[in-house]
Design a protein around this motif. Sequence first.
Motif, PDB file in Angstrom:
ATOM      1  N   ASN A   7       0.840  -1.312   0.074  1.00  0.00           N
ATOM      2  CA  ASN A   7      -0.042   0.049   0.084  1.00  0.00           C
ATOM      3  C   ASN A   7       0.841   1.238  -0.061  1.00  0.00           C
ATOM      4  O   ASN A   7       0.402   2.245   0.619  1.00  0.00           O
ATOM      5  N   LYS A   8       1.987   1.294  -0.616  1.00  0.00           N
ATOM      6  CA  LYS A   8       3.174   2.349  -0.772  1.00  0.00           C
ATOM      7  C   LYS A   8       2.419   3.598  -1.512  1.00  0.00           C
ATOM      8  O   LYS A   8       1.479   3.182  -2.210  1.00  0.00           O
ATOM      9  N   ARG A   9       2.581   4.561  -1.234  1.00  0.00           N
ATOM     10  CA  ARG A   9       2.405   5.966  -1.912  1.00  0.00           C
ATOM     11  C   ARG A   9       3.259   6.230  -2.925  1.00  0.00           C
ATOM     12  O   ARG A   9       4.378   6.504  -2.614  1.00  0.00           O
ATOM     13  N   VAL A  10       2.704   6.219  -4.079  1.00  0.00           N
ATOM     14  CA  VAL A  10       3.378   6.187  -5.405  1.00  0.00           C
ATOM     15  C   VAL A  10       3.128   7.414  -6.254  1.00  0.00           C
ATOM     16  O   VAL A  10       1.876   7.819  -6.214  1.00  0.00           O
ATOM     17  N   ILE A  11       4.206   8.168  -6.615  1.00  0.00           N
ATOM     18  CA  ILE A  11       3.764   9.498  -7.578  1.00  0.00           C
ATOM     19  C   ILE A  11       4.712   9.096  -9.057  1.00  0.00           C
ATOM     20  O   ILE A  11       5.640   8.552  -9.043  1.00  0.00           O
ATOM     21  N   ASP A  12       3.593   8.963 -10.114  1.00  0.00           N
ATOM     22  CA  ASP A  12       4.330   9.190 -11.466  1.00  0.00           C
ATOM     23  C   ASP A  12       4.489  10.658 -11.822  1.00  0.00           C
ATOM     24  O   ASP A  12       3.590  11.231 -12.311  1.00  0.00           O
ATOM     25  N   LEU A  13       5.657  11.206 -11.827  1.00  0.00           N
ATOM     26  CA  LEU A  13       6.156  12.324 -12.186  1.00  0.00           C
ATOM     27  C   LEU A  13       6.433  12.635 -13.535  1.00  0.00           C
ATOM     28  O   LEU A  13       7.239  12.167 -13.909  1.00  0.00           O
ATOM     29  N   GLY A  14       5.438  13.564 -14.254  1.00  0.00           N
ATOM     30  CA  GLY A  14       5.689  13.634 -15.725  1.00  0.00           C
ATOM     31  C   GLY A  14       5.097  12.495 -16.451  1.00  0.00           C
ATOM     32  O   GLY A  14       5.564  11.802 -17.420  1.00  0.00           O
ATOM     33  N   CYS A  15       3.709  12.235 -15.912  1.00  0.00           N
ATOM     34  CA  CYS A  15       3.219  11.173 -16.213  1.00  0.00           C
ATOM     35  C   CYS A  15       2.943  10.741 -17.613  1.00  0.00           C
ATOM     36  O   CYS A  15       2.524   9.685 -18.208  1.00  0.00           O
ATOM     37  N   GLY A  16       2.609  11.887 -18.507  1.00  0.00           N
ATOM     38  CA  GLY A  16       2.148  11.622 -19.914  1.00  0.00           C
ATOM     39  C   GLY A  16       0.832  10.903 -20.001  1.00  0.00           C
ATOM     40  O   GLY A  16      -0.088  11.373 -19.167  1.00  0.00           O
ATOM     41  N   ASN A  17       0.853   9.995 -20.818  1.00  0.00           N
ATOM     42  CA  ASN A  17      -0.432   9.389 -21.142  1.00  0.00           C
ATOM     43  C   ASN A  17      -0.838   8.380 -19.901  1.00  0.00           C
ATOM     44  O   ASN A  17      -1.859   7.385 -19.931  1.00  0.00           O
ATOM     45  N   GLY A  18       0.225   8.217 -19.131  1.00  0.00           N
ATOM     46  CA  GLY A  18      -0.225   7.401 -17.830  1.00  0.00           C
ATOM     47  C   GLY A  18       0.155   5.972 -17.885  1.00  0.00           C
ATOM     48  O   GLY A  18      -0.107   5.121 -16.826  1.00  0.00           O
ATOM     49  N   ASP A  70      -2.723  -2.289  -4.647  1.00  0.00           N
ATOM     50  CA  ASP A  70      -3.014  -1.796  -3.298  1.00  0.00           C
ATOM     51  C   ASP A  70      -2.441  -0.452  -3.224  1.00  0.00           C
ATOM     52  O   ASP A  70      -2.533   0.373  -2.272  1.00  0.00           O
ATOM     53  N   ILE A  71      -1.614   0.173  -4.126  1.00  0.00           N
ATOM     54  CA  ILE A  71      -0.797   1.196  -4.187  1.00  0.00           C
ATOM     55  C   ILE A  71      -1.807   2.633  -3.993  1.00  0.00           C
ATOM     56  O   ILE A  71      -2.850   2.559  -4.494  1.00  0.00           O
ATOM     57  N   THR A  72      -1.319   3.559  -3.394  1.00  0.00           N
ATOM     58  CA  THR A  72      -2.029   4.975  -3.584  1.00  0.00           C
ATOM     59  C   THR A  72      -1.425   5.778  -4.818  1.00  0.00           C
ATOM     60  O   THR A  72      -0.077   5.998  -4.533  1.00  0.00           O
ATOM     61  N   LEU A  73      -1.879   6.040  -5.818  1.00  0.00           N
ATOM     62  CA  LEU A  73      -1.052   6.585  -6.963  1.00  0.00           C
ATOM     63  C   LEU A  73      -1.546   7.734  -7.128  1.00  0.00           C
ATOM     64  O   LEU A  73      -2.702   8.158  -7.238  1.00  0.00           O
ATOM     65  N   THR A  74      -0.613   8.805  -7.444  1.00  0.00           N
ATOM     66  CA  THR A  74      -0.742  10.096  -8.036  1.00  0.00           C
ATOM     67  C   THR A  74       0.066  10.452  -9.178  1.00  0.00           C
ATOM     68  O   THR A  74       1.269  10.360  -9.085  1.00  0.00           O
ATOM     69  N   CYS A  75      -0.699  10.660 -10.310  1.00  0.00           N
ATOM     70  CA  CYS A  75      -0.063  10.935 -11.505  1.00  0.00           C
ATOM     71  C   CYS A  75      -0.122  12.569 -11.666  1.00  0.00           C
ATOM     72  O   CYS A  75      -1.033  13.259 -11.730  1.00  0.00           O
ATOM     73  N   VAL A  76       1.336  12.956 -12.182  1.00  0.00           N
ATOM     74  CA  VAL A  76       1.384  14.372 -12.001  1.00  0.00           C
ATOM     75  C   VAL A  76       2.153  14.861 -13.560  1.00  0.00           C
ATOM     76  O   VAL A  76       2.848  14.118 -13.831  1.00  0.00           O
ATOM     77  N   ASP A  77       1.324  15.867 -14.399  1.00  0.00           N
ATOM     78  CA  ASP A  77       2.039  16.449 -15.492  1.00  0.00           C
ATOM     79  C   ASP A  77       1.592  17.720 -15.488  1.00  0.00           C
ATOM     80  O   ASP A  77       0.537  18.300 -15.036  1.00  0.00           O
ATOM     81  N   GLU A  78       2.442  18.461 -16.418  1.00  0.00           N
ATOM     82  CA  GLU A  78       2.085  19.957 -16.662  1.00  0.00           C
ATOM     83  C   GLU A  78       1.034  20.141 -17.916  1.00  0.00           C
ATOM     84  O   GLU A  78       0.672  21.349 -18.118  1.00  0.00           O
ATOM     85  N   SER A  79       0.707  18.976 -18.604  1.00  0.00           N
ATOM     86  CA  SER A  79      -0.186  19.296 -19.560  1.00  0.00           C
ATOM     87  C   SER A  79      -1.480  18.673 -19.132  1.00  0.00           C
ATOM     88  O   SER A  79      -1.759  17.750 -18.642  1.00  0.00           O
ATOM     89  N   PHE A  80      -2.506  19.554 -19.435  1.00  0.00           N
ATOM     90  CA  PHE A  80      -3.810  19.375 -19.089  1.00  0.00           C
ATOM     91  C   PHE A  80      -4.425  18.207 -19.852  1.00  0.00           C
ATOM     92  O   PHE A  80      -5.086  17.083 -19.397  1.00  0.00           O
ATOM     93  N   MET A  81      -3.972  17.832 -21.236  1.00  0.00           N
ATOM     94  CA  MET A  81      -4.360  17.001 -21.701  1.00  0.00           C
ATOM     95  C   MET A  81      -3.697  15.463 -21.485  1.00  0.00           C
ATOM     96  O   MET A  81      -4.353  14.525 -21.347  1.00  0.00           O
ATOM     97  N   ALA A  82      -2.523  15.713 -21.005  1.00  0.00           N
ATOM     98  CA  ALA A  82      -1.919  14.171 -20.486  1.00  0.00           C
ATOM     99  C   ALA A  82      -2.462  13.679 -19.291  1.00  0.00           C
ATOM    100  O   ALA A  82      -2.919  12.750 -19.096  1.00  0.00           O
ATOM    101  N   THR A  83      -2.901  14.805 -18.242  1.00  0.00           N
ATOM    102  CA  THR A  83      -3.455  14.262 -17.083  1.00  0.00           C
ATOM    103  C   THR A  83      -4.941  13.695 -17.370  1.00  0.00           C
ATOM    104  O   THR A  83      -5.490  13.038 -16.852  1.00  0.00           O
ATOM    105  N   HIS A  84      -5.643  14.276 -18.234  1.00  0.00           N
ATOM    106  CA  HIS A  84      -7.007  13.783 -18.635  1.00  0.00           C
ATOM    107  C   HIS A  84      -6.680  12.408 -19.320  1.00  0.00           C
ATOM    108  O   HIS A  84      -7.692  11.818 -18.974  1.00  0.00           O
ATOM    109  N   SER A  85      -5.889  12.287 -20.343  1.00  0.00           N
ATOM    110  CA  SER A  85      -5.518  11.071 -20.781  1.00  0.00           C
ATOM    111  C   SER A  85      -5.256  10.015 -19.741  1.00  0.00           C
ATOM    112  O   SER A  85      -5.588   8.885 -19.836  1.00  0.00           O
TER     113      SER A  85
END
Length: 376
Positions: free
Chosen positions: A231-242, A254-269
């Motif tokens: 259940n570790k806390r994971v960040i995908d930094l610069g996630c692109g299309n994920g 079971d991970i807690t996942l946060t996806c981060v990108d500076e592109s609105f289209m990337a995070t939506h995708s």
Amino acid sequence: MKTELTLHQRTLSLHRFPKRNNETLQAWDAGDEYLINHVEELALAHDQNVLILNDHFGALSCWFSQRHQVTMMSDSFISHQATLANLEQNHCNPITMASTFDPIPKDVDLVLMQLPKSNRHLIWLLTQLRLALPADVPVIAVNKAKEIHTSTLKLFEKYLGATTTSLAWKKHRLVFANANSPKALDVEPFTSWQVEDHDIQLDNLPNVYSGESLDLGARFMLPNLPTGLGNKRVIDLGCGNGVLSVKLAQLNPDITLTCVDESFMATHSAQRNLDKNVPNGTNAKCLTNNCLDGFEAHSADLVVCNPPFHQQQAITDHIAWQMFCDAKHVLSTGGQLLVIGNRHLGYDGKLARLFGKSNVKQVAANKKFVILQATK
């Protein structure tokens, strides 16, 4: 590095975002100057509705907000933040901000555009302009002359309408067009494809990096992602299309996942792809942000990162460095940063400076890429 743009007896103080000490890059280019000079010669009546697409750091928005009603549309969170900061710095009138996935505003009198790097993004913008604009509304785009090819002009003619170009000035050229093509073409915003050897199908909005096929770095990273994370806390930094997030969630439900990108289209995708490819769901959220601004210290156990090495048109390593610094800040003691990069970028040296040489190790490598793990 120059921070003052002076044209037509007027001066703007402009900075890139995020603001850095010893900045070597300007917050505007000759293309911005060319557009400003050309529009000033048109002597527009005051209070025109000006739509600005892809204003890199707000130079155009600041300039035209003095006399006109401006809407600035960009897929870049950093461009939004730079524009807001420069508007405030120069005491400019407020403008309307939107992403390039939002609808084109009504009653536009003039469109100014910095041409995007991606043809898919350009086609999307041209189709949306063709659907929204009357034929008499001028569209004026700019880019470096060497980047405006015959194929670029054919895209304008196919998806928007009649197109001409200017002479080159300071190695930049203007493109003039109107929304009068015989037929408005309908373009599907998502490009979809299957990731070979993995149970993943990706949907990509027009400005997502490597949106037509899996980039080689991500392809090498996929089989080297960790399992058994609990259940570790994971960040995908610069996630692109994920794609990395999807695989991490499939391997570690079971991970807690946060996806981060500076592109609105990337995070939506990325959010769409997580919903589609992780059938049992995962505790995941996608955020559009400048790296990890605002994240709490010690709030993550693992950060996975495939850093970009350009900002707008400029090649730079400062984004990767900011990503590494932000990752160290948010990692808990014993937490790890997993990075992939081209061998020649020398990320091992940067990570050693930040985490200590003994805390950096190579996980995998091939002729082109190296995957590094840094432990806090």
